[in-house]
Each structure stands twice: as structure tokens, then as C-alpha cells.
Design a protein around this motif. Structure first.
Motif, short mmCIF file in Angstrom:
data_model
loop_
_atom_site.label_atom_id
_atom_site.label_comp_id
_atom_site.label_asym_id
_atom_site.label_seq_id
_atom_site.Cartn_x
_atom_site.Cartn_y
_atom_site.Cartn_z
N LEU A 1 0.81 -1.21 0.00
CA LEU A 1 0.00 0.00 0.00
C LEU A 1 0.85 1.26 0.00
N SER B 1 1.16 3.48 -3.42
CA SER B 1 0.57 4.83 -3.36
C SER B 1 1.60 5.90 -3.70
N SER C 1 -7.95 -4.29 2.89
CA SER C 1 -6.60 -4.14 2.36
C SER C 1 -6.54 -4.51 0.88
N MET D 1 -7.99 -1.87 -1.64
CA MET D 1 -7.09 -0.75 -1.93
C MET D 1 -5.91 -1.21 -2.77
N GLN D 2 -5.35 -2.39 -2.44
CA GLN D 2 -4.17 -2.86 -3.15
C GLN D 2 -4.46 -3.07 -4.64
#
Length: 385
Positions: free
Chosen positions: A12, A16, A106, A109-110
């Protein structure tokens, strides 16, 4: 192959950072050993409480709007109980906030971060691959990969987790304290509505957190001594559901386990220096803390935001690995990291299992914090990042 920036680790924090640099003049390579798991039926057992500040960052880099809103749960209220009479409560409404945080899987988002990276013309994703050798000189870093390729860059970013290879190769020391605890995570369907309320109990057998998921579901994180964690993992689904419901005072009625539980070891990692010559660390490579605060991933996102902002503001003639830039990044992140690690470690020590001698003090502290508006508002600011 020549790049401006090479990022090792596409979790993450690393992903990002690369997404924040997408569309810029910087040529970025991201190295990762494996792609994120495809979406599966049900809900991830690993979820994060994403703070408003981290959510704003994800929105700025174009990720948040692509997340399935039906799989994100707002936290409007937070209720904390001690192991005695201590109680503390936070409310987004009372604090003038839209929400205290958002609970997000998780994996959700990943996967979206990876999709974002694939759309960036200036980002090269090297997967599967891993670093094998590192040489640093005055002009560049040279990274040898398992594939046989060699990368050259002005800046190398270690985003490769708590046992960071980059950190070790760069000679950046890490002080690690193992708590002798595991975080047991699992998702449950609940009999009663959670009403967007996160609950946390400081118990004699550890810290138990119930985090709301969309619908009548919760995600549970039980930070507990390793022997107790093994006992929990050995229970069948019905027995574990009953144990977790009873530990949470049956606030949501009967629980039903949705998928097998998992566990991960808990540690505190302090890294006195998160930058070196042409090296910067972000995320768990730069710090790790107990999950009772829920801020680990938020620190990682804000590391990425800070470093990206400095790199994007860099004049074209400046070097991405400039020592002053990296020292400025390290100084900018140091205060928040030290504060959150100190507060979280102090709370873990104050509420650690089987330390009955501190019971009166810690429960008194919870009640005192709830009755003093100034202290309570400070804790709310801490809770939302």
C-alpha cells in the motif's frame, strides 16, 4: 535500465507513492515479488481504519473514487472500555466531522492501486522480480535483480515491509521490540446492527477491537499473547464466534464467523534514520507499531504523500536523490511517527495483559479523558490522524 526513482515493494505505501508520482516527469520503476490476490468471495480479514488525512491523499491520487463504496464502512462513533469501570467515547457528530475514519479492505485498496499504476505511462511495474544486489555511489544507485536485469536510478525507495531488504543493505539500523503477541483477525456476521460504531475493549487477555463493515458485519482484531492466539485459532467456527461475542459483552448479539481467522505477529520497530545517501524508507520499512491505535497504514500513506510532494516540487535540474531533499523528508515525518509510536507503546504497556496492578490507574485514566473536553478533543484528533 535507467530510471529516476526505483521503489522496492508495491504494497500500500509503495504503490501509493508510485501512483502519486504518476503522470509526472519522473521515470519510476516499481519492483514487487508478487501481484495482489484477485478478489475473492466474501470479505478480506485484513482491513484498515483509513483516517481522513489518508483518505484525502488517496482521493488526490485518483484511487479513492474507484473503490467500491458499497464495501467501505464509515465509523461515526467509537466506544472504548477498560478492564474495569473505565469508559471513553468519541462521536463524529459531536466533533463536527463527517466520520472518524473509514474501514476499508486491504485487498480492495491494493488492487485499485495496481490498476492505477498500470495506467501511468511513466511507471514501469516489474513483477515478479526482487532485488539481489545494491551498489551506491555519488551519482546513482545500481540495483541488481533476480531476473538478471540491472536498474540504475537517482533515488531508491524502500517500501518492502518490516523486514526491509533495502533498509538492511543501506545500513540503516532498526530497533525492534517483539511484543510476544499476535493479532488475530476475522470477520463475523452480527445479530444486531453495529450502527457504524467501532468498539474496543482493553481486557486481561489483550486488546479486542470490533470494526464495522457494510451491512450487519464486523471485522475483529484481537491483539493477544501468542499462547492465547493459538488457542483462538484452534477453535472451530461456532466456538470462536461464541468466544468473540462473549469477550465483546454480546453487544451485537450472536456472531457467525464468515471465513477462517488469521494471525500476524506484533512488533514495535523504530528506525532512527529513514534516509541515507540516495535512499529513503516509507511504510513499515520506516516504522512499525502496535495495531491498537489503527494508525500503521495511515503513517505509510502520509510517508508516501510527503515524499511525493517533495519530489514533484523538485526543479528539473535538481537530483531526485539530493541529500537535502531526503533529510527534509525525514525531518518532516519524524515528529508524527515518534509521537504515535510513543503513545501506542505507552498504551500497550499500560493495558498489557495480566498487569493487574495498573488496572485502577488505567480505568481512572479513561474516565478522566472522557470528562475533560480539552484532553478528549486531543484524543479525537489523534484518533482521526
Amino acid at each position: 535500465m535507467r530510471f529516476d526513482i526505483v521503489i522496492v515493494g508495491a504494497g500500500l505505501a509503495g504503490a501509493s507513492l508510485a501512483a502519486a508520482l504518476g503522470g509526472s516527469r519522473h521515470r519510476v520503476a516499481v519492483i514487487e515479488g508478487r501481484a495482489p490476490a484477485p478478489a475473492a468471495d466474501g470479505w478480506d480479514s485484513r482491513v484498515y481504519a483509513v483516517s481522513p488525512a489518508a483518505q484525502d491523499f488517496l482521493r488526490q491520487i485518483g484511487v479513492w473514487r474507484h473503490l467500491d463504496a458499497g464495501r467501505i464502512a464509515p465509523v461515526q462513533d467509537m466506544a472504548i472500555r477498560g478492564d474495569g469501570s473505565g469508559e471513553l467515547a468519541f462521536s463524529a457528530w459531536d466533533s463536527g466531522l463527517e466520520r472518524l475514519c473509514s474501514i476499508v479492505e486491504s485487498g480492495l485498496m491494493q488492487r485499485e492501486l495496481w490498476e492505477t499504476l498500470k495506467r501511468q505511462a511513466n511507471v514501469t511495474l516489474l513483477c515478479p522480480d526482487s532485488p539481489r544486489s545494491l551498489a551506491i555511489d555519488a551519482d546513482a544507485v545500481r540495483l541488481g535483480l533476480a531476473s538478471g536485469d540491472t536498474l540504475e536510478a537517482a533515488l531508491l525507495v524502500g517500501a518492502d515491509g518490516a523486514d526491509s531488504w533495502v533498509r538492511t543493505q543501506a545500513g540503516l539500523h532498526a530497533d525492534t521490540l517483539l511484543y510476544g503477541e499476535s493479532g488475530v483477525v476475522a470477520n463475523f456476521a452480527c445479530e444486531r446492527p453495529h450502527r457504524d460504531t467501532a468498539r474496543q475493549w482493553f481486557r486481561a487477555d489483550g486488546v479486542l477491537a470490533w470494526l464495522p463493515l457494510p451491512g450487519e458485519r464486523i471485522s475483529v482484531v484481537w491483539s493477544t499473547p501468542e499462547a492465547h492466539a493459538r488457542e483462538l485459532l484452534a477453535l472451530d467456527a461456532d466456538a470462536l464466534s461464541r468466544r468473540v461475542a462473549a469477550a465483546g459483552e454480546e453487544r451485537l448479539g450472536a456472531l457467525r464467523l464468515l471465513a477462517p481467522p488469521a494471525a500476524f505477529p506484533l512488533r514495535l520497530t523504530r528506525v532512527p534514520r529513514v534516509s541515507a545517501a540516495r535512499i529513503a524508507l516509507v511504510g513499515d520499512a520506516a516504522h512499525a507499531l502496535h495495531p491498537l491505535s489503527g494508525h500503521g497504514i495511515n503513517l505509510g500513506f502520509l510517508d508516501a504523500r510527503e515524499l511525493a510532494q517533495r519530489l514533484l516540487a523538485l526543479p528539473a535540474w535538481r537530483d531526485c536523490g539530493d541529500a537535502r531533499l531526503l533529510r527534509g523528508y525525514a525531518r518532516a515525518r519524524a515528529e508524527e511517527v515518534v509521537l504515535l509510536q510513543s503513545v501506542t507503546h505507552g498504551l500497550q504497556r499500560l493495558f498489557r495483559p495480566q498487569d493487574a496492578g495498573l488496572s485502577l490507574l488505567r480505568n481512572l485514566g479513561l474516565n478522566l479523558a472522557g470528562s475533560l473536553p480539552v484532553l478528549r478533543n486531543m484524543l479525537i484528533r489523534y484518533a482521526i490522524g
